[in-house]
Design a protein around this motif. Sequence first.
Motif, PDB file in Angstrom:
ATOM      1  N   LEU A 228      -5.323  -6.395 -31.561  1.00  0.00           N
ATOM      2  CA  LEU A 228      -5.147  -7.345 -32.667  1.00  0.00           C
ATOM      3  C   LEU A 228      -6.473  -7.974 -33.101  1.00  0.00           C
ATOM      4  CD1 LEU A 228      -1.918  -9.113 -31.385  1.00  0.00           C
ATOM      5  CD2 LEU A 228      -2.069  -7.629 -33.395  1.00  0.00           C
ATOM      6  N   GLY A 229      -7.481  -7.911 -32.238  1.00  0.00           N
ATOM      7  CA  GLY A 229      -8.769  -8.496 -32.565  1.00  0.00           C
ATOM      8  C   GLY A 229      -8.765 -10.008 -32.525  1.00  0.00           C
ATOM      9  N   VAL A 230      -7.964 -10.584 -31.633  1.00  0.00           N
ATOM     10  CA  VAL A 230      -7.892 -12.038 -31.492  1.00  0.00           C
ATOM     11  C   VAL A 230      -8.168 -12.410 -30.041  1.00  0.00           C
ATOM     12  CG1 VAL A 230      -6.249 -12.267 -33.394  1.00  0.00           C
ATOM     13  CG2 VAL A 230      -5.395 -11.991 -31.066  1.00  0.00           C
ATOM     14  N   ASP A 231      -8.505 -13.667 -29.811  1.00  0.00           N
ATOM     15  CA  ASP A 231      -8.767 -14.085 -28.433  1.00  0.00           C
ATOM     16  C   ASP A 231      -7.601 -14.847 -27.812  1.00  0.00           C
ATOM     17  OD1 ASP A 231      -8.971 -16.471 -29.808  1.00  0.00           O
ATOM     18  OD2 ASP A 231     -11.122 -16.734 -29.436  1.00  0.00           O
ATOM     19  N   ARG A 232      -6.584 -15.136 -28.625  1.00  0.00           N
ATOM     20  CA  ARG A 232      -5.367 -15.755 -28.136  1.00  0.00           C
ATOM     21  C   ARG A 232      -4.262 -15.522 -29.165  1.00  0.00           C
ATOM     22  NH1 ARG A 232      -4.398 -21.196 -29.962  1.00  0.00           N
ATOM     23  NH2 ARG A 232      -3.705 -21.846 -27.898  1.00  0.00           N
ATOM     24  N   VAL A 233      -3.016 -15.697 -28.758  1.00  0.00           N
ATOM     25  CA  VAL A 233      -1.904 -15.550 -29.703  1.00  0.00           C
ATOM     26  C   VAL A 233      -1.112 -16.853 -29.725  1.00  0.00           C
ATOM     27  CG1 VAL A 233      -1.718 -13.052 -29.499  1.00  0.00           C
ATOM     28  CG2 VAL A 233      -0.427 -14.498 -27.927  1.00  0.00           C
ATOM     29  N   GLN A 234      -0.473 -17.087 -30.858  1.00  0.00           N
ATOM     30  CA  GLN A 234       0.310 -18.307 -30.986  1.00  0.00           C
ATOM     31  C   GLN A 234       1.614 -18.237 -30.204  1.00  0.00           C
ATOM     32  OE1 GLN A 234      -0.317 -17.336 -35.007  1.00  0.00           O
ATOM     33  NE2 GLN A 234      -0.506 -19.462 -35.638  1.00  0.00           N
TER      34      GLN A 234
END
Length: 319
Positions: free
Chosen positions: A121-127
């Motif tokens: 996803l290319g993110v460092d955390r998810v909601q």
Amino acid sequence: MSAAHTALPRRRLGPTGLLVPEICFGGGPLAGMPAAFGYDVPAERAVETVRHVLRSPAPFLDTAAGYNGGEGERRVGRALAEAGGLPAGAVLSTKVDRDGATGDYSAAQVRRSLEGSLERLGVDRVQLLYLHDPEHITFEEAMAPDGPVRELARIRDEGLAAHIGVAGGPVGLMARYVATGTFEVLLTHNRWTLVDRSADQLIDAARAAGLAVVNAAPFGGGILAKGGAAHGRYAYREADAVVLDRVRRIEAACDHHGVPLAAAALQFSTRDPRIAATVVGVTRPERVADTLRLARWPIPDELWMSLEGLAAPASHWQH
């Protein structure tokens, strides 16, 4: 301004505090899974569809590590990278999954699943991060001190996921997870639709326990959007004669009132005050605006009264 471009009111996603639109776009079909959905989706079309979601009045996406071996997340990740990350106001949820090859659903596998998701996803955390399809292991294995549920809670404690939920099918098992007090969100699928009411008590239990409820697959995999003649499968398998008959009767009632079957199927979920968001799978960019129009289609009270008695008998529900 068309209904498709009118800003949707936000609903509070239970104890998470997240404010989400009533429509969430599901990433299962976008991943390209013909075995489940009966058709493939080219990668570029899927990415373009995600672009449309992110620019829409309902920028709420749901995907999973297990959708086509991570391909679903890779496609979402491409669109997010082009957008410079998750746009302000957008909400993204994904799910940890068991190992598709070995069936391993240990704590270590949950950690690996999350790490793969963050990379794709290319993110460092998810909601929002769900435990996905826990019916593939026993409840006792899942809840063990060194098991996957504890690892999911640890991931939340570390800040890699802001909130956690459980997403699965069998309503009795899902009720056990709801009762643990661990989760903030319940995602149920194919079990609260015009023809299948299996999840009614589960939804009540989740709300009583303080969880938000997300209802997925209001079209039952397509039959409640396309109709019984065009699509003979419910919940990813062939629908039996009783379900097909009820779908035809529901179609006839909708036709009588000049309402698209898909609008009634979608709003059956969105009009339920217990449900914070409804997950709808789309596979083409234009379907994003189409879905939002269906969510705002005027439906007379007389049709709702007609539809109330047309669900399949409980013996033909998913349970």
